[in-house]
Motif scaffolding. Structure first.
Motif, PDB file in Angstrom:
ATOM      1  N   GLU A  42       2.470  -5.281  11.748  1.00 38.08           N
ATOM      2  CA  GLU A  42       1.139  -4.647  11.687  1.00 38.08           C
ATOM      3  C   GLU A  42       0.102  -5.464  12.459  1.00 38.08           C
ATOM      4  OE1 GLU A  42       0.487  -1.730  10.509  1.00 38.08           O
ATOM      5  OE2 GLU A  42       2.428  -1.381   9.588  1.00 38.08           O
ATOM      6  N   ARG A  57      -8.457   1.291   3.087  1.00 39.66           N
ATOM      7  CA  ARG A  57      -7.428   2.265   3.419  1.00 39.66           C
ATOM      8  C   ARG A  57      -8.065   3.438   4.154  1.00 39.66           C
ATOM      9  NH1 ARG A  57      -2.532   4.007   0.749  1.00 39.66           N
ATOM     10  NH2 ARG A  57      -2.077   6.048   1.576  1.00 39.66           N
ATOM     11  N   GLY A  64      -5.757   5.701  13.784  1.00 38.32           N
ATOM     12  CA  GLY A  64      -4.563   5.230  13.082  1.00 38.32           C
ATOM     13  C   GLY A  64      -4.656   5.650  11.630  1.00 38.32           C
ATOM     14  N   LEU A  65      -3.716   5.194  10.824  1.00 37.91           N
ATOM     15  CA  LEU A  65      -3.763   5.509   9.401  1.00 37.91           C
ATOM     16  C   LEU A  65      -4.704   4.569   8.665  1.00 37.91           C
ATOM     17  CD1 LEU A  65       0.040   6.090   8.745  1.00 37.91           C
ATOM     18  CD2 LEU A  65      -1.729   7.821   8.989  1.00 37.91           C
ATOM     19  N   LEU A 102      -4.002   1.511   7.700  1.00 33.90           N
ATOM     20  CA  LEU A 102      -3.231   0.847   6.640  1.00 33.90           C
ATOM     21  C   LEU A 102      -2.930  -0.608   6.961  1.00 33.90           C
ATOM     22  CD1 LEU A 102      -0.425   3.472   5.882  1.00 33.90           C
ATOM     23  CD2 LEU A 102      -2.428   2.959   4.492  1.00 33.90           C
ATOM     24  N   GLY A 103      -2.883  -0.926   8.240  1.00 35.30           N
ATOM     25  CA  GLY A 103      -2.298  -2.193   8.680  1.00 35.30           C
ATOM     26  C   GLY A 103      -2.961  -3.433   8.097  1.00 35.30           C
ATOM     27  N   GLY A 114      -3.091  -3.428   4.178  1.00 33.80           N
ATOM     28  CA  GLY A 114      -1.710  -3.476   3.725  1.00 33.80           C
ATOM     29  C   GLY A 114      -1.099  -4.847   3.946  1.00 33.80           C
ATOM     30  N   ARG A 131      -1.872  -7.460   1.430  1.00 34.60           N
ATOM     31  CA  ARG A 131      -1.120  -7.351   0.172  1.00 34.60           C
ATOM     32  C   ARG A 131       0.325  -7.829   0.297  1.00 34.60           C
ATOM     33  NH1 ARG A 131      -3.983  -2.488  -0.040  1.00 34.60           N
ATOM     34  NH2 ARG A 131      -2.279  -1.304   0.892  1.00 34.60           N
TER      35      ARG A 131
END
Ligand SMILES: Nc1ncnc2c1ncn2[C@@H]1O[C@H](COP(=O)(O)OP(=O)(O)OP(=O)(O)O)[C@@H](O)[C@H]1O
Ligand SMILES: [Mg+2]
Lengths: 121, 143
Positions: B54, B103, B110-111, B113-114, B117, B120
């Motif tokens: 990511e 998020r 993009g989503l 999320l990278g 995410g 975490r």
């Protein structure tokens, strides 16, 4: 050829009206996008009713590959084929959930056999 | 400017360029090898390698390239080992860091999320960025 291209190429196999795409090793972005295009083309060309994406050889799925898988599922559905993702490793599944990518719209099976059963083979 | 302590423990590191999507694969592989070397378990290793993927891709997509520095580290006097990876670029920097972790927040469709995410997915995470100067992100996973 770069050392890694061979291992990131994806084989698409047709059995009757089901296509099986096996993702291999450390797939790079270009190979993933190529797979998406190839699969859509093959779905149309073979009038496939099902697509099985076999992931057991893949050691990580990041948001990019995750999105490609979701896209493949969405496109195939529009083209009249059902998609099942099979064989995701437990560590990969745990990581995907923690990353926040649960792929709720994608059907899954624990292995190829069950995936094919889901697709009616 | 946001600068939590991006203080690498590594004295020496393996520096890898990130200029193509293939480099993302190579960084991933190098991180996995170091993690295996020090016995990081399968799940933690998978998370670390995914975070590397990511963050390396972010360097490529949002900063036009940069580098990753990888090393096995152990804090002074401790016997435990960890894999430390520092991602650095001279790109545009992250304007709103708090939102960038949210998020679904993405400036490139993009989503989103990278970043959130990957924080975490690892044990230690530190980020330092300056508009116009670039971004540095440090992650660590302990064996
Ligand atoms: N190295 C970087 N340099 C500049 N901006 C960055 C960098 N990394 C992240 N960003 C910014 O933070 C936002 C969020 O990053 P994040 O990785 O969460 O999402 P994304 O890359 O846009 O999408 P995804 O990772 O889900 O494909 C990015 O859209 C970008 O604006
Ligand atoms: Mg990203």
């Amino acid at each position: 050829m770069r050392d890694d291209e061979a291992s990131s190429r994806t084989a698409i196999l047709a059995i009757g009206n089901t296509l099986i795409a096996t993702l291999q090793g450390s797939i790079d972005d270009r190979a993933a996008l190529a797979l998406k295009d190839d699969l859509s083309r093959r779905v149309v060309a073979t009038a496939a009713s099902g697509v099985l994406i076999e992931l057991s050889a893949i050691d990580i799925v990041d948001s990019f590959i995750g999105r490609v898988i979701a896209d493949i599922a969405a496109v195939s559905k529009l083209l009249g084929a059902r998609v099942v993702v099979a064989g995701m490793r437990p560590a990969v599944a745990i990581t995907l959930v923690e990353l926040g990518l649960e792929l709720p719209e994608v059907e899954t099976a624990v292995n190829t056999e069950q995936g094919l059963a889901l697709l009616g083979r | 400017m946001v600068s939590d302590s991006v203080r690498p423990l590594a004295r020496e590191a393996q520096v890898m360029p990130i200029v193509s999507d293939h480099d993302v694969v190579l960084v991933r592989r190098a991180a996995r090898e170091l993690a295996e070397e020090i016995g990081i378990g399968l799940v933690a290793r998978t998370k670390l390698v995914t975070a590397c993927s990511e963050l390396a891709r972010n360097v490529l997509e949002h900063a036009g390239g940069g580098r990753a520095s990888l090393a096995v580290v152990s804090p002074d006097g401790a016997r435990r080992h960890g894999v430390e990876v520092v991602f650095a670029d001279d790109g545009p920097g992250i304007g709103d860091v708090e939102r960038a972790f949210e998020r679904g927040y993405s400036t490139k469709r993009g989503l989103g999320l990278g970043l959130g995410g990957s924080r975490r997915l690892v044990d230690d995470f530190a980020l330092s960025t300056e508009p116009g100067e670039g971004t540095t992100i440090l992650i660590r996973t302990w064996a």
